[in-house]
Each structure stands twice: as C-alpha cells, then as structure tokens.
Design an enzyme around this catalytic site. Structure first.
Site, PDB file in Angstrom:
ATOM      1  N   CYS A  49       0.841 -35.043 -20.125  1.00  0.00           N
ATOM      2  CA  CYS A  49       1.561 -36.137 -20.819  1.00  0.00           C
ATOM      3  C   CYS A  49       2.578 -36.786 -19.883  1.00  0.00           C
ATOM      4  O   CYS A  49       3.691 -37.131 -20.309  1.00  0.00           O
ATOM      5  CB  CYS A  49       2.261 -35.655 -22.088  1.00  0.00           C
TER       6      CYS A  49
ATOM      7  N   GLN B 204      12.380 -29.240 -21.796  1.00  0.00           N
ATOM      8  CA  GLN B 204      12.138 -28.212 -20.765  1.00  0.00           C
ATOM      9  C   GLN B 204      13.463 -27.697 -20.198  1.00  0.00           C
ATOM     10  O   GLN B 204      13.494 -27.160 -19.088  1.00  0.00           O
ATOM     11  CB  GLN B 204      11.280 -28.790 -19.623  1.00  0.00           C
TER      12      GLN B 204
ATOM     13  N   LYS C 133       9.191 -24.724 -28.075  1.00  0.00           N
ATOM     14  CA  LYS C 133       9.270 -24.452 -26.632  1.00  0.00           C
ATOM     15  C   LYS C 133      10.392 -23.469 -26.307  1.00  0.00           C
ATOM     16  O   LYS C 133      10.609 -23.118 -25.159  1.00  0.00           O
ATOM     17  CB  LYS C 133       9.483 -25.752 -25.859  1.00  0.00           C
TER      18      LYS C 133
ATOM     19  N   ASP D 218      16.532 -35.413 -22.390  1.00  0.00           N
ATOM     20  CA  ASP D 218      15.351 -34.796 -22.995  1.00  0.00           C
ATOM     21  C   ASP D 218      15.354 -33.334 -22.562  1.00  0.00           C
ATOM     22  O   ASP D 218      14.990 -33.002 -21.437  1.00  0.00           O
ATOM     23  CB  ASP D 218      14.099 -35.537 -22.505  1.00  0.00           C
TER      24      ASP D 218
ATOM     25  N   HIS E  70       8.188 -37.404 -19.372  1.00  0.00           N
ATOM     26  CA  HIS E  70       7.075 -37.141 -20.282  1.00  0.00           C
ATOM     27  C   HIS E  70       6.857 -38.408 -21.106  1.00  0.00           C
ATOM     28  O   HIS E  70       7.796 -39.171 -21.330  1.00  0.00           O
ATOM     29  CB  HIS E  70       7.515 -35.972 -21.191  1.00  0.00           C
TER      30      HIS E  70
HETATM   31  N1  PLP Z   1       9.642 -34.014 -23.203  1.00  0.00           N
HETATM   32  C1  PLP Z   1       9.215 -33.087 -22.355  1.00  0.00           C
HETATM   33  C2  PLP Z   1       9.855 -32.955 -21.007  1.00  0.00           C
HETATM   34  C3  PLP Z   1       8.183 -32.229 -22.731  1.00  0.00           C
HETATM   35  O1  PLP Z   1       7.753 -31.281 -21.890  1.00  0.00           O
HETATM   36  C4  PLP Z   1       7.604 -32.370 -24.020  1.00  0.00           C
HETATM   37  C5  PLP Z   1       6.463 -31.525 -24.414  1.00  0.00           C
HETATM   38  O2  PLP Z   1       5.743 -31.016 -23.590  1.00  0.00           O
HETATM   39  C6  PLP Z   1       8.108 -33.346 -24.872  1.00  0.00           C
HETATM   40  C7  PLP Z   1       9.134 -34.152 -24.432  1.00  0.00           C
HETATM   41  C8  PLP Z   1       7.574 -33.531 -26.255  1.00  0.00           C
HETATM   42  O3  PLP Z   1       7.839 -32.394 -27.029  1.00  0.00           O
HETATM   43  P1  PLP Z   1       7.245 -32.252 -28.507  1.00  0.00           P
HETATM   44  O4  PLP Z   1       5.776 -32.485 -28.378  1.00  0.00           O
HETATM   45  O5  PLP Z   1       7.592 -30.857 -28.902  1.00  0.00           O
HETATM   46  O6  PLP Z   1       7.904 -33.286 -29.349  1.00  0.00           O
END
Ligand code: PLP
Length: 405
Positions: free
Chosen positions: A363, A202, A225, A199, A122
């Site tokens: 993203c 997910q 999430k 990270d 992401h």
């Molecule tokens: N990393 C992953 C794999 C994500 O799916 C997301 C959000 O969709 C993020 C990071 C960023 O999360 P946040 O916008 O809650 O900081």
C-alpha cells in the site's frame, strides 16, 4: 530483558504449525498477533457484560460504559495525552486520517492552500489528502526521499510556507521501515504555526510514544497493529483544534439535542464518535496496551533492534539479496528482493516453509515507483520473534535461490 520463552506462550497462535512446520510469523507490519489477555478480555465483554454503551440505565450498559471510558483513560496514559477528551475511538488509522482530512479540511483548507506529506507515506496518508485537495482546490506537496528512503529535510523546509495548512507525516514507513526525523519535522512546522498529523500506524508498537513531547497536533494508530483487536483505532487531537473542527459524521451519541430545526453537538470526544462504536474493541485494545506496557516499551524496542541488526546481517550476507531502505534509523522491517526471482514466487515458497512474509507494494505504490521496482518482500519483526526465526527466514531465502537458479 524480555523473557522470550514466556512471551511466546502468551500468544497462542505462535504455537501453530503451517504445512507441517512451526509457524514463523514475520508479517507484523500488516497485523500483529494477539496475546491471550486480549482474547480473554474480548471474551469477557461478550460473555459477561455486553451491552450498548452510554445509552442504557441498566447494569450491563453501566459496566460496558465504564469499561469503555476506562479504556479511553488507558489509551490517554499510554500516549501521554493531556485529557481523555482528546482521545477519539474509531475503526483505525485510515478512519483517523479521513476524520481529520474531512473535518479539519472542511474548516481550515481552501483554494490555493497546501498540504504537505512525504514520499514515504502509506496510501492511507495520501489518498484522503488528495481527495481533500480535489474538493477544495488545494495542492498536495511531497517531501522527496533519497534512494535509502531518507527524507530531504532541506526541501521540506523550503516548501513550508504561508499556504501550508497541515503537514501529515508517517512515524515510520511500513514499506521500508525507515523512521523519518518526526520531531524535527514537527518543530519546523510548529515554528510557522502549522499543525502536524503523525500517522502512528507503524510507530506506537515499537517504542514509547509521548504526544506531548512530540508536540504533534494529531496522532493516529490502529489497534490491530499494536496487539489489539481489529476494527478499533485511535485519533488523538489537541483539544483546541478538535474544538474548532466540525463533526465528521452525524448520528447517535455525537449530539446533545436534536430537533428538525437544529442539532446541538456533543462535547469532546463524543462529537467525533457517531453511532455505536466498537466498544468491545476499545476494551480489548486497552488490554493490549496494558500488556505491552507491562512487558516494557523500552525492552520491546531493544529486542526489536537486536532482531533488525541480526536479520540485516544475515540477509546482507546472502548473494543476490538486495535490501531497500538502508537507513540508520529504522523499525524492525526489512524490505528486500532476490535477483532473478519475482517477489510473489519467493513469498509463496517461503510460505510453504512455514515462513509468513508479505510481498507487493505494501500500500505504498509511490515508494516503489520512486525506487523503480514493482514491489518487495517484506519481513517485519516484533518482540515475540527470535533469532532462530531469522535463521529460518535466511535458510528459506537460500532455498528459494537454489530452486530458481
Ligand atoms: N499507515 C501506515 C504507515 C500503515 O502501515 C497502515 C497499515 O498498514 C495504515 C496507515 C493503515 O492502517 P489501517 O489499515 O489499520 O487503517
């Protein structure tokens, strides 16, 4: 086994109707809905003991501070961290990664060093590292992926080396649902003494996460999430690393003493929690983790695996649908395109049928570029979804095909 009727009544929004149809919410990868217990807990904070934490001698501040620290303990237990000193509250995954990129990066990354990420990331796990590399004269290395979204682990092993300062890897791809072999990736880095950030945006909502078993150095995730409130997240870090890292932001609460000549920083975890934190969010997040803990993480994983396999079967049978990310190891996400129909058009028509999906690059523009497409339609399921909702999605897709034929 999950009692789906009961579960669905726990989430008030699932009873909503959209354009006169029962809502089918399949955008859980973007954010999950909130059970009543979380909504109630947040209301309780603001109606019964709202007060800034750690600073007041009065009764309300005492309760809020205790609830906040209790929330930290619940998060610790949920991911099996060794100590609450290793649990830092922040605004979400993005903040957690930026914290590590700035403070770990400030201390440990220099000219000629390398940071390793993967082709599945992401933007939140790409851009902070690019910014760090630019500041420090370091280089970003990327583990490539196959057409199915599987990482090339031989390539990964080959690029790890003396210059690698950190590996930052997703627990699961938000764009394709593919789950990389995170344990193997960590073990390989560990052999060379290289720290790994996972990270978990997910990851944490789909099954049991045990940071000590994973043996990762950092794990980050977002409250929204994992059925909790927005604007709250967690950075887990191994104490020995956090101790050696300078604070990311300066301000109240992260200090022990301040004079114009010198500031003495606070102990962990407060060193990384400058300013008033989202204490209400932290308390709400704890309620969410308790809730899914009571449902059962293994039961959740099983229910989601069933939905994924049923949805894959249903969608694969529709002529003109192409699924991206056909890996055998996936979270409950299906990313797909329909021949001859732009993803935005499909998403809008599905919406009119009450089916909420996400369209676009999610993203993760480099994933799309690698696959040679400009986006997908993404249906992301979770344990409160049903096979009937999968049928509604499949019927919706058939209708889209008919309309655009
Ligand atoms: N990393 C992953 C794999 C994500 O799916 C997301 C959000 O969709 C993020 C990071 C960023 O999360 P946040 O916008 O809650 O900081």
């Amino acid at each position: 086994m999950i009692d789906i009727e009961k579960i669905r009544t726990d989430f008030p929004i699932l009873g909503e109707r959209v354009y006169g149809k029962d809502l089918v919410y399949l955008d859980n990868g973007a954010t999950t809905q909130k059970p009543k217990v979380v909504i109630d807990r947040m209301e309780e904070v603001f109606t019964r003991y709202n007060s800034n934490i750690h600073r007041g001698v009065h009764h309300l501040s005492d309760i809020a501070s205790r609830e906040y620290e209790q929330a930290r303990e619940i998060v610790r237990g949920f991911i099996n961290a060794g100590s609450t000193d290793e649990i830092i509250f922040n605004s979400g995954t993005t903040a957690g990664i930026n914290n590590v990129a700035c403070s770990f990066g400030e201390r440990f990354v220099g000219r000629g060093d390398e940071i390793v990420i993967s082709a599945l990331e992401h933007h939140a796990n790409i851009v902070p590292w690019q910014m760090l590399c630019e500041r420090k004269g370091a280089t970003l290395r990327v583990i490539p992926m196959s057409d199915d979204g599987e990482l090339n682990i031989d390539h990964y092993k080959a690029i790890l080396g003396k210059s690698t300062r950190l590996v930052a890897i997703t627990h699961a791809s938000n764009a394709l649902g593919v789950v990389p072999p995170v344990k193997e990736i960590i073990a390989e880095a560990r052999r060379l003494g290289i720290p790994v950030l996972v990270d978990g945006a997910q990851g944490v909502q789909h099954g049991v996460v045990d940071v000590r078993d994973l043996d990762c150095d950092f794990y980050v995730f977002s409250g929204h999430k994992v059925y909790g409130p927005t604007g709250i997240g967690v950075l887990y870090g191994k104490r020995e690393l956090l101790d050696d890292m300078p604070p990311w932001q300066g301000g109240g609460d992260m200090v022990k003493s301040v004079t114009f000549e010198k500031t003495e920083y606070n102990d962990l975890p407060f060193k990384f929690e400058a300013g008033t934190t989202n204490y209400a969010g932290a308390i709400g997040l704890a309620a969410a983790l308790e809730y899914i803990g009571a449902v059962g993480l293994e039961e959740i994983a099983a229910a989601e695996a069933d939905l994924l396999s049923y949805a894959t079967e249903r969608l694969s049978a529709i002529k003109g649908v192409t699924i991206y990310g056909n890996s055998s190891c996936k979270i409950s996400v299906i990313s797909f395109l329909i021949d001859g129909v732009h993803q935005y058009d499909a998403g809008m028509v599905l919406d009119k049928m009450g089916v909420a999906v996400r369209t676009g690059t999610h993203c993760a523009q480099p994933v799309m570029e690698r696959l040679g497409i400009d986006g997908t339609i993404r249906a992301s399921f979770c344990f409160y979804n049903t096979r009937h909702e999968v049928d509604r999605l499949a019927e919706g897709i058939e209708k889209v095909i008919e309309m655009f034929r």
